[in-house]
Design an enzyme around this catalytic site. Structure first.
Site, mmCIF file in Angstrom:
data_model
loop_
_atom_site.group_PDB
_atom_site.id
_atom_site.type_symbol
_atom_site.label_atom_id
_atom_site.label_comp_id
_atom_site.label_asym_id
_atom_site.label_seq_id
_atom_site.Cartn_x
_atom_site.Cartn_y
_atom_site.Cartn_z
ATOM 1 N N LYS A 1 -5.283 -35.362 10.282
ATOM 2 C CA LYS A 1 -5.364 -34.523 11.475
ATOM 3 C C LYS A 1 -4.009 -34.439 12.158
ATOM 4 O O LYS A 1 -3.185 -35.339 12.016
ATOM 5 C CB LYS A 1 -6.364 -35.135 12.476
ATOM 6 C CG LYS A 1 -7.824 -34.974 12.100
ATOM 7 C CD LYS A 1 -8.732 -35.549 13.167
ATOM 8 C CE LYS A 1 -10.197 -35.409 12.786
ATOM 9 N NZ LYS A 1 -10.684 -34.025 12.714
ATOM 10 N N ARG B 1 -20.249 -35.647 6.912
ATOM 11 C CA ARG B 1 -21.343 -35.246 6.031
ATOM 12 C C ARG B 1 -21.422 -36.143 4.792
ATOM 13 O O ARG B 1 -22.485 -36.321 4.216
ATOM 14 C CB ARG B 1 -21.193 -33.756 5.669
ATOM 15 C CG ARG B 1 -19.956 -33.403 4.903
ATOM 16 C CD ARG B 1 -19.601 -31.920 5.009
ATOM 17 N NE ARG B 1 -18.918 -31.588 6.268
ATOM 18 C CZ ARG B 1 -18.528 -30.370 6.606
ATOM 19 N NH1 ARG B 1 -18.765 -29.345 5.806
ATOM 20 N NH2 ARG B 1 -17.916 -30.156 7.748
HETATM 21 N N1 BES Z 1 -15.099 -35.545 13.619
HETATM 22 C C1 BES Z 1 -14.662 -34.261 13.208
HETATM 23 C C2 BES Z 1 -15.253 -33.129 14.058
HETATM 24 C C3 BES Z 1 -14.707 -33.015 15.451
HETATM 25 C C4 BES Z 1 -13.461 -32.492 15.686
HETATM 26 C C5 BES Z 1 -15.495 -33.362 16.512
HETATM 27 C C6 BES Z 1 -13.010 -32.355 16.992
HETATM 28 C C7 BES Z 1 -15.053 -33.217 17.806
HETATM 29 C C8 BES Z 1 -13.799 -32.724 18.048
HETATM 30 C C9 BES Z 1 -15.059 -34.019 11.767
HETATM 31 O O1 BES Z 1 -15.062 -35.130 10.951
HETATM 32 C C10 BES Z 1 -14.081 -33.047 11.213
HETATM 33 O O2 BES Z 1 -12.936 -33.399 11.115
HETATM 34 N N2 BES Z 1 -14.535 -31.860 10.858
HETATM 35 C C11 BES Z 1 -13.676 -30.863 10.369
HETATM 36 C C12 BES Z 1 -14.410 -30.148 9.274
HETATM 37 C C13 BES Z 1 -13.530 -29.211 8.488
HETATM 38 C C14 BES Z 1 -12.531 -30.008 7.683
HETATM 39 C C15 BES Z 1 -14.409 -28.389 7.588
HETATM 40 C C16 BES Z 1 -13.340 -29.919 11.519
HETATM 41 O O3 BES Z 1 -14.192 -29.657 12.352
HETATM 42 O O4 BES Z 1 -12.193 -29.488 11.584
HETATM 43 MN MN MN Z 2 -13.155 -35.491 10.123
#
Ligand code: BES
Ligand code: MN
Ligand code: ZN
Length: 494
Positions: free
Chosen positions: A277, A351
């Site tokens: 990230k 997931r």
């Molecule tokens: N934990 C995150 C989702 C999230 C991001 C929750 C920001 C709250 C605030 C999750 O694990 C994630 O990183 N999801 C990705 C999915 C994508 C790679 C398809 C996302 O939402 O960017």
């Molecule tokens: Mn994630």
């Protein structure tokens, strides 16, 4: 804090503050009129001279010296014939913020059926307790200088005989709920170096040990290998913190009754893994275990309330880190269900841990399964921060959650997971891939989970936008959706 429903007349009790509802055309509640008569029209005169307004949400503290109480808190309810639930909630909030940081130790709130119906009294009592607990919450265990202890120790809801029993039950329920919400907030706010999967496991063990009708089991990575949980392990393997599958069983019903299940995402820190990230606000990914925290919070309330039903909770907990042995984009793993997954993005890890937890849930032959997860940033794009998303394979479970959310003002909205979306996660190399395309990110995530939830009625709550307040001075976990989950379960027990 001590919350009680009392039938003692307010004007005879010695307290620091009496809260009196008051309405348009300067009409006071019954107790208000009584006090007014007893003390030389002090209230009605003050209302006139000070120009105190009865508009809903308006509150005013009146200092009084020659009475049994040192202040009166006037709470405006507007037109008495048109008191909405929102007004009741708004006023509870106004009351809580009025008494915050005062030296009030003992607060009495006057209720009578001529002013508020029994249903309104119940909702108002519940909301007052929620709001008081909310404003008193602080997370200062890592501060050298703690926030000052609140003076308030007793809150009494004065009511008529016929409402006493219901309001006392409301107090117990709201107290248990607050305890659950605070548990979820604390766990969420703890930093990732303390709140690890092992820490969550310890907390679950402590809860089970101190509660009636609870059992706990902690599945270690070696156990998960035996269960062929290749999806879960593909996440946990990149971290030096061992992943854990935490199972809490509560038996409040008969032995053979099918349990209702909660499954929480417990990523104690989500760096994204190799699909790292960006740095800004990455600290907030300590909140990526808020699904798990809401499960712990709900079970804490359940332990106190001991409702007559069976509940099994699973927390899928791991840390998502980049490492030499971490999963790479393109890796293919086999889940416990036997289905293979191409990991196109290691940041779609929630997931991956949840799918194996859902497969594990099958062995309980559950009556229903609800998973709770901070699953997708896309959910915030779709619904913002006030509403959780709900999706699932069963209209009844979905509607019960929506209803419980309305009852507790912990709202959710349904998104569709029609078959049209399923093909977006088909993979050229495996049974599925762990991300969809650019659009409908929350839906494709739920579609992914749905492939592991075929054996039971299931719903998924995406709480990415509602579990915590991001940045700023109010930054912190909200404790959501504990109110919704607890209400959902209690509705089943009644
Ligand atoms: N934990 C995150 C989702 C999230 C991001 C929750 C920001 C709250 C605030 C999750 O694990 C994630 O990183 N999801 C990705 C999915 C994508 C790679 C398809 C996302 O939402 O960017
Ligand atoms: Mn994630
Ligand atoms: Zn995540």
């Amino acid at each position: 804090m001590n919350y009680n429903a009392s039938t003692l007349p307010v004007n005879e009790s010695k307290v620091d503050c009496v809260c009196l509802p008051f309405f348009d055309s300067q009409s006071l509640c019954k107790t208000g009129e009584l006090i007014d008569t007893n003390f030389n029209q002090v209230i009605s005169k003050s209302i006139k001279t000070l120009g105190i307004e009865s508009e809903a949400g308006k509150s005013f503290i009146l200092p009084l010296t020659d009475t049994n109480f040192s202040r009166i808190l006037l709470l405006g309810f507007g037109n008495q014939k048109e008191i909405s639930n929102d007004t009741l909630r708004k006023n509870a909030k106004a009351l809580a913020s009025q008494i915050k940081d005062t030296n009030i130790k003992h607060l009495s709130i006057a209720l009578d059926k001529a002013s508020l119906s029994k249903e309104q009294q119940i909702l108002f009592t519940k909301s007052c307790i929620n709001e008081i607990e909310n404003t008193q919450y602080s997370f200062d265990q890592f501060k050298s200088k703690k926030s000052p202890e609140s003076a308030l120790t007793h809150v009494d809801f004065h009511c008529e005989n016929e409402a006493q029993e219901d309001l006392q039950a409301t107090c117990s329920l709201a107290e248990a709920l607050s305890k659950g919400v605070n548990t979820a907030k604390d766990l969420g706010n703890l930093p990732g170096n303390i709140c690890t999967p092992s820490y969550l496991a310890d907390q679950a063990e402590a809860l089970a040990k101190s509660s009636k009708n609870f059992k706990v089991s902690i599945l270690e990575e070696s156990d998960l290998e035996e269960l062929n949980m290749g999806a879960f392990l593909s996440v946990s393997k990149g971290s030096s913190e061992p992943g854990k599958l935490i199972v809490l069983e509560y038996q409040g019903g008969t032995k053979n009754e099918a349990p209702h299940m909660l499954v929480g995402k417990g990523i104690t820190f989500d760096s994204g893994g190799i699909s790292l990230k960006p740095g800004a606000q990455m600290d907030e990914m300590k909140y990526d275990m808020c699904g798990a925290a809401s499960v712990m919070g709900t079970m804490t309330a359940i332990a106190q309330l001991q409702p007559k039903l069976n509940i099994v909770s699973i927390i899928a907990s791991a840390e998502n880190m980049p490492a030499g042995n971490a999963s790479k984009p393109g890796d293919i793993v086999t889940s416990a269900s036997g289905q293979t997954i191409e990991i196109l993005n290691t940041d779609a890890e929630g997931r991956l841990v949840l799918c194996d937890a859902l497969t594990y849930a099958e062995k309980y032959k559950p009556a229903s399964v609800v998973d709770i997860a901070t699953l997708t940033g896309a959910c915030i794009v779709a619904l913002g921060h006030s509403t959780s998303a709900v999706m699932g394979n069963n209209d009844q479970v979905i509607n019960e959650l929506l209803e419980a959310g309305k009852e507790t003002d912990d709202k959710a909205w349904q998104l569709p997971i029609w078959d049209d979306y399923q093909e977006l996660i088909d993979s050229p190399f495996a049974d599925m891939q762990n991300i969809g395309g650019k659009g409908a990110g929350s839906i494709t995530a739920a579609c992914f989970l749905s492939r592991f939830a075929k054996e039971f009625p299931w719903a998924h709550l995406d709480i990415a936008g509602t579990a915590w307040v991001s940045g700023g001075k109010n930054k912190g976990a909200t404790g959501r959706p504990v109110p919704m989950l607890l209400q959902y379960l209690l509705n089943k027990a009644s």
